[in-house]
Design an enzyme around this catalytic site. Structure first.
Site: not given
Ligand code: WQD
Length: 339
Positions: A126, A151, A155, A201, A296
């Site tokens: 990742s 997590y 990785k 997201l 967050r």
């Molecule tokens: C993306 C952006 C949030 C939800 C994910 C996986 C992780 C890895 C990498 C595989 C961030 C924002 C989110 C919401 C928001 N994948 N957000 N409101 O954190 O990049 O990590 O991809 O290995 O396992 O979790 O992805 O989709 O959680 O967040 O504003 O209700 O969207 O703060 O900036 P992230 P995400």
């Protein structure tokens, strides 16, 4: 016929990868204890490919049970290892469960791969391993920063364990660093099934749009980015899936043992949270009910891929753009809501 063992085969990326492997002539079996996914994925895979996939419902931390698969299937040529816990927030609350599950299952599998000469080992990694990079886009040579969560640490450790095992034993290993997988197979027969309230997201967007969630929060718009919200490299899950098939084909063709290679799987485009929401609204015609909330914990400010190496070495090209990502994600949400 070469058999490929896909662990986590009923999961989001696992199921999409099994479809792509079958469409490219591979014989596939799955091992998944269904702790974070549903066997319905197997029905979706059969609907798309016409193939019934055998899933061994075992816990990969149980080495004896896992070895039974290798005893039954003498011709496992390769392993694609997806099965792992992957919720960033949950890993902060339950680090020991993450280390125990993600690391011991990996070690079991590698020991069995060596013992039964399943020479081609593809590890689901990742972009999280980069932490908060000093410069973007990141290449496979970008130095890894301290992981932002247990997590991410599993990785980083996983990559080191696979690398050291592959160098010491006759394995050809490939580490695939996913950026942000989103969307669903165009048939809408398989897609993402988050358990409980979605952390990611795009499922948060589609569940809010369909009314499963009353409102969603943008986690901060005061970052040092073009519109203040975080930037990510969203990539369609089918593009991620096909990269696994290409990686496996390359590994089998080159048969470079005692070797470990790494590829970034991102589109090379950075998209902000607000831009992703705008793209969804345009594609779906739905005005999204969201508010700006606090940042967050653990969020990376901005990251996206330099994918030149995967394009050049794997001959990989992303086929789905942001609109297709949002369209298929929305169609999938409506399909599972029975709408
Ligand atoms: C993306 C952006 C949030 C939800 C994910 C996986 C992780 C890895 C990498 C595989 C961030 C924002 C989110 C919401 C928001 N994948 N957000 N409101 O954190 O990049 O990590 O991809 O290995 O396992 O979790 O992805 O989709 O959680 O967040 O504003 O209700 O969207 O703060 O900036 P992230 P995400």
């Amino acid at each position: 016929m070469q058999t490929i063992l896909v662990t986590g085969g009923t999961g989001y990326i696992g199921a999409h990868t099994i479809v792509d492997l079958i469409e490219n002539g591979f014989e596939v079996i799955s091992a998944d204890n269904l702790s974070r996914s549903s066997a319905d994925s197997l029905k979706g895979i059969e609907k798309i490919t016409g193939k019934k996939i055998k899933n061994y419902e075992i816990d990969l931390t149980d080495k004896k049970a896992t070895e039974e698969i290798f005893i039954e299937h003498k011709n496992i040529t390769g392993i694609i290892h997806f099965a792992a816990y992957k919720a960033v927030g949950e890993s902060v609350e339950m680090p020991l469960d993450y280390y125990q599950n993600n690391i011991s299952s990996l070690i079991n599998l590698l020991q069995l791969a060596v013992k039964y000469q399943a020479k081609h080992f593809i590890f689901s990694s990742s972009c999280t391993v980069y932490g908060n990079p000093d410069s973007i886009p990141v290449t496979e040579q970008t130095p890894l920063k301290t992981a932002a969560s247990p997590y991410g640490a599993t990785k980083q450790m996983g990559e080191t364990i696979v690398h050291d095992t592959a160098v010491a034993h006759p394995l050809s290993a490939i580490l695939l660093r996913y950026f942000n997988p989103v969307g669903a197979h165009p048939s809408i027969a398989i897609g993402e099934l988050p358990i409980g309230r979605p952390q990611n997201l795009v499922p948060a967007i589609t569940q809010t749009a369909i009314g499963k969630l009353p409102k969603m929060q943008v986690h901060g718009n005061d970052y040092d980015t073009r519109d203040g919200s975080c930037i990510r490299d969203y990539i369609h899950v089918c593009d991620i899936a096909h990269a696994h098939t290409l990686a496996l084909q390359l590994s089998i063709k080159e048969n470079k043992l005692n070797n470990c290679d790494i590829f970034n799987l991102g589109t090379g485009n950075g998209i902000s949270v607000l831009e992703a929401i705008e793209a969804f609204e345009k594609v779906s015609g739905v005005k999204l009910n969201y508010e700006i909330g606090p940042r967050r914990n653990g969020d990376i400010v901005a990251i996206y891929a330099n994918n030149d190496y995967a394009v050049k070495k794997l001959g990989w090209h992303c086929k789905f753009d942001l609109n297709e990502m949002m369209r298929t994600a929305w169609e999938w949400e409506k399909a599972i809501a029975g709408k």
